[in-house]
Write a protein that holds these residues in place. Structure first.
Motif, PDB file in Angstrom:
ATOM      1  N   LEU A  78       0.825  -1.211   0.000  1.00 29.19           N
ATOM      2  CA  LEU A  78       0.000   0.000   0.000  1.00 29.19           C
ATOM      3  C   LEU A  78       0.861   1.264   0.000  1.00 29.19           C
ATOM      4  CD1 LEU A  78      -2.821  -1.070   2.461  1.00 29.19           C
ATOM      5  CD2 LEU A  78      -2.997  -0.776  -0.017  1.00 29.19           C
ATOM      6  N   GLU A  79       1.968   1.236   0.733  1.00 29.27           N
ATOM      7  CA  GLU A  79       2.865   2.397   0.729  1.00 29.27           C
ATOM      8  C   GLU A  79       3.465   2.619  -0.656  1.00 29.27           C
ATOM      9  OE1 GLU A  79       5.626   1.485   3.835  1.00 29.27           O
ATOM     10  OE2 GLU A  79       4.380   2.419   5.381  1.00 29.27           O
ATOM     11  N   GLN A  80       3.820   1.544  -1.351  1.00 32.38           N
ATOM     12  CA  GLN A  80       4.355   1.678  -2.709  1.00 32.38           C
ATOM     13  C   GLN A  80       3.293   2.242  -3.643  1.00 32.38           C
ATOM     14  OE1 GLN A  80       5.671  -2.272  -3.580  1.00 32.38           O
ATOM     15  NE2 GLN A  80       7.621  -2.018  -2.526  1.00 32.38           N
ATOM     16  N   GLU A  81       2.067   1.751  -3.550  1.00 38.03           N
ATOM     17  CA  GLU A  81       0.982   2.284  -4.379  1.00 38.03           C
ATOM     18  C   GLU A  81       0.773   3.766  -4.106  1.00 38.03           C
ATOM     19  OE1 GLU A  81      -2.806   0.362  -4.309  1.00 38.03           O
ATOM     20  OE2 GLU A  81      -1.901  -1.628  -4.444  1.00 38.03           O
ATOM     21  N   PHE A  82       0.787   4.141  -2.844  1.00 37.95           N
ATOM     22  CA  PHE A  82       0.602   5.540  -2.478  1.00 37.95           C
ATOM     23  C   PHE A  82       1.709   6.405  -3.072  1.00 37.95           C
ATOM     24  CE2 PHE A  82       1.448   9.096   0.398  1.00 37.95           C
ATOM     25  CZ  PHE A  82       0.230   9.747   0.341  1.00 37.95           C
ATOM     26  N   GLU A  83       2.946   5.926  -3.001  1.00 38.69           N
ATOM     27  CA  GLU A  83       4.079   6.686  -3.534  1.00 38.69           C
ATOM     28  C   GLU A  83       3.936   6.885  -5.042  1.00 38.69           C
ATOM     29  OE1 GLU A  83       7.460   8.927  -3.547  1.00 38.69           O
ATOM     30  OE2 GLU A  83       6.308   8.237  -1.832  1.00 38.69           O
ATOM     31  N   VAL A  84       3.531   5.855  -5.756  1.00 37.43           N
ATOM     32  CA  VAL A  84       3.342   5.963  -7.205  1.00 37.43           C
ATOM     33  C   VAL A  84       2.254   6.980  -7.512  1.00 37.43           C
ATOM     34  CG1 VAL A  84       2.500   4.729  -9.236  1.00 37.43           C
ATOM     35  CG2 VAL A  84       4.190   3.663  -7.754  1.00 37.43           C
ATOM     36  N   ARG A  85       1.142   6.910  -6.808  1.00 35.57           N
ATOM     37  CA  ARG A  85       0.038   7.850  -7.049  1.00 35.57           C
ATOM     38  C   ARG A  85       0.445   9.283  -6.698  1.00 35.57           C
ATOM     39  NH1 ARG A  85      -5.331   4.961  -7.036  1.00 35.57           N
ATOM     40  NH2 ARG A  85      -4.731   2.778  -7.104  1.00 35.57           N
ATOM     41  N   ARG A  86       1.226   9.437  -5.640  1.00 38.60           N
ATOM     42  CA  ARG A  86       1.680  10.770  -5.245  1.00 38.60           C
ATOM     43  C   ARG A  86       2.566  11.372  -6.335  1.00 38.60           C
ATOM     44  NH1 ARG A  86       5.910  13.093  -2.865  1.00 38.60           N
ATOM     45  NH2 ARG A  86       7.042  11.160  -2.601  1.00 38.60           N
ATOM     46  N   ARG A  87       3.455  10.561  -6.899  1.00 40.04           N
ATOM     47  CA  ARG A  87       4.331  11.050  -7.971  1.00 40.04           C
ATOM     48  C   ARG A  87       3.537  11.419  -9.216  1.00 40.04           C
ATOM     49  NH1 ARG A  87       9.613   7.079  -7.629  1.00 40.04           N
ATOM     50  NH2 ARG A  87      10.267   7.771  -5.573  1.00 40.04           N
ATOM     51  N   ILE A  88       2.530  10.626  -9.544  1.00 37.52           N
ATOM     52  CA  ILE A  88       1.690  10.931 -10.709  1.00 37.52           C
ATOM     53  C   ILE A  88       0.981  12.264 -10.493  1.00 37.52           C
ATOM     54  CG2 ILE A  88      -0.389  10.239 -11.953  1.00 37.52           C
ATOM     55  CD1 ILE A  88       0.536   7.326 -11.569  1.00 37.52           C
ATOM     56  N   CYS A  89       0.417  12.456  -9.314  1.00 35.04           N
ATOM     57  CA  CYS A  89      -0.282  13.712  -9.024  1.00 35.04           C
ATOM     58  C   CYS A  89       0.678  14.895  -9.071  1.00 35.04           C
ATOM     59  CB  CYS A  89      -0.949  13.644  -7.655  1.00 35.04           C
ATOM     60  SG  CYS A  89      -2.388  12.579  -7.631  1.00 35.04           S
ATOM     61  N   ARG A  90       1.882  14.707  -8.576  1.00 38.32           N
ATOM     62  CA  ARG A  90       2.852  15.791  -8.589  1.00 38.32           C
ATOM     63  C   ARG A  90       3.209  16.182 -10.024  1.00 38.32           C
ATOM     64  NH1 ARG A  90       8.443  15.192  -5.547  1.00 38.32           N
ATOM     65  NH2 ARG A  90       7.349  13.298  -5.084  1.00 38.32           N
ATOM     66  N   LYS A  91       3.375  15.178 -10.899  1.00 38.28           N
ATOM     67  CA  LYS A  91       3.682  15.472 -12.304  1.00 38.28           C
ATOM     68  C   LYS A  91       2.531  16.222 -12.960  1.00 38.28           C
ATOM     69  CE  LYS A  91       6.950  11.876 -13.522  1.00 38.28           C
ATOM     70  NZ  LYS A  91       7.201  10.709 -14.368  1.00 38.28           N
ATOM     71  N   ARG A  92       1.312  15.774 -12.704  1.00 38.01           N
ATOM     72  CA  ARG A  92       0.144  16.439 -13.295  1.00 38.01           C
ATOM     73  C   ARG A  92       0.041  17.879 -12.804  1.00 38.01           C
ATOM     74  NH1 ARG A  92      -4.438  11.758 -12.738  1.00 38.01           N
ATOM     75  NH2 ARG A  92      -3.634  10.434 -14.396  1.00 38.01           N
TER      76      ARG A  92
END
Length: 118
Positions: A78-92
């Motif tokens: 879950l922490e890995q999934e959260f990190e991936v989603r956080r990076r995607i949001c930051r790029k957007r």
């Protein structure tokens, strides 16, 4: 690290120690089986804990350890999934802010009469 004793061997030694005659000491059992006294003491404590857990209906420590391992594994995922989603949001967010600032610069440099009515 020394190789662990087989489970059957441990169970046999614990059974002998728990069902020993009144005159037989732990030292003698340890000497007969060739294990360290502290090892037998730990085995006896673990056996007593397991018997108490079975009598009271509480989960065994081994089951609890397995559950903790499983929960930690799930938590890492879950922490890995959260990190991936956080990076995607930051790029957007970065792209959108770059686009907005670029549009603002274009609008600022464009004379008011030539700006599109948007």
């Amino acid at each position: 690290m020394p190789k662990p004793y087989p489970k059957e061997f441990r169970d046999d030694v614990v059974r002998v120690a728990e069902n020993r005659e009144p005159g037989v000491s732990i030292k003698r059992i340890v000497g007969d089986f060739g294990v360290h006294p502290m090892t037998l003491t730990k085995w006896l404590a673990r056996s007593g804990t397991e018997k108490t857990a079975v009598d009271t209906g509480a989960p065994l420590l081994g089951g609890r350890d397995a559950e903790i391992r499983e929960l930690r594994k799930r938590n890492r995922l879950l922490e890995q999934e959260f990190e991936v989603r956080r990076r995607i949001c930051r790029k957007r967010t970065f792209r959108e802010s770059a686009r907005t600032s670029r549009d603002m610069n274009i609008n600022r440099l464009t004379p008011p009469c030539l700006r599109s009515a948007s």
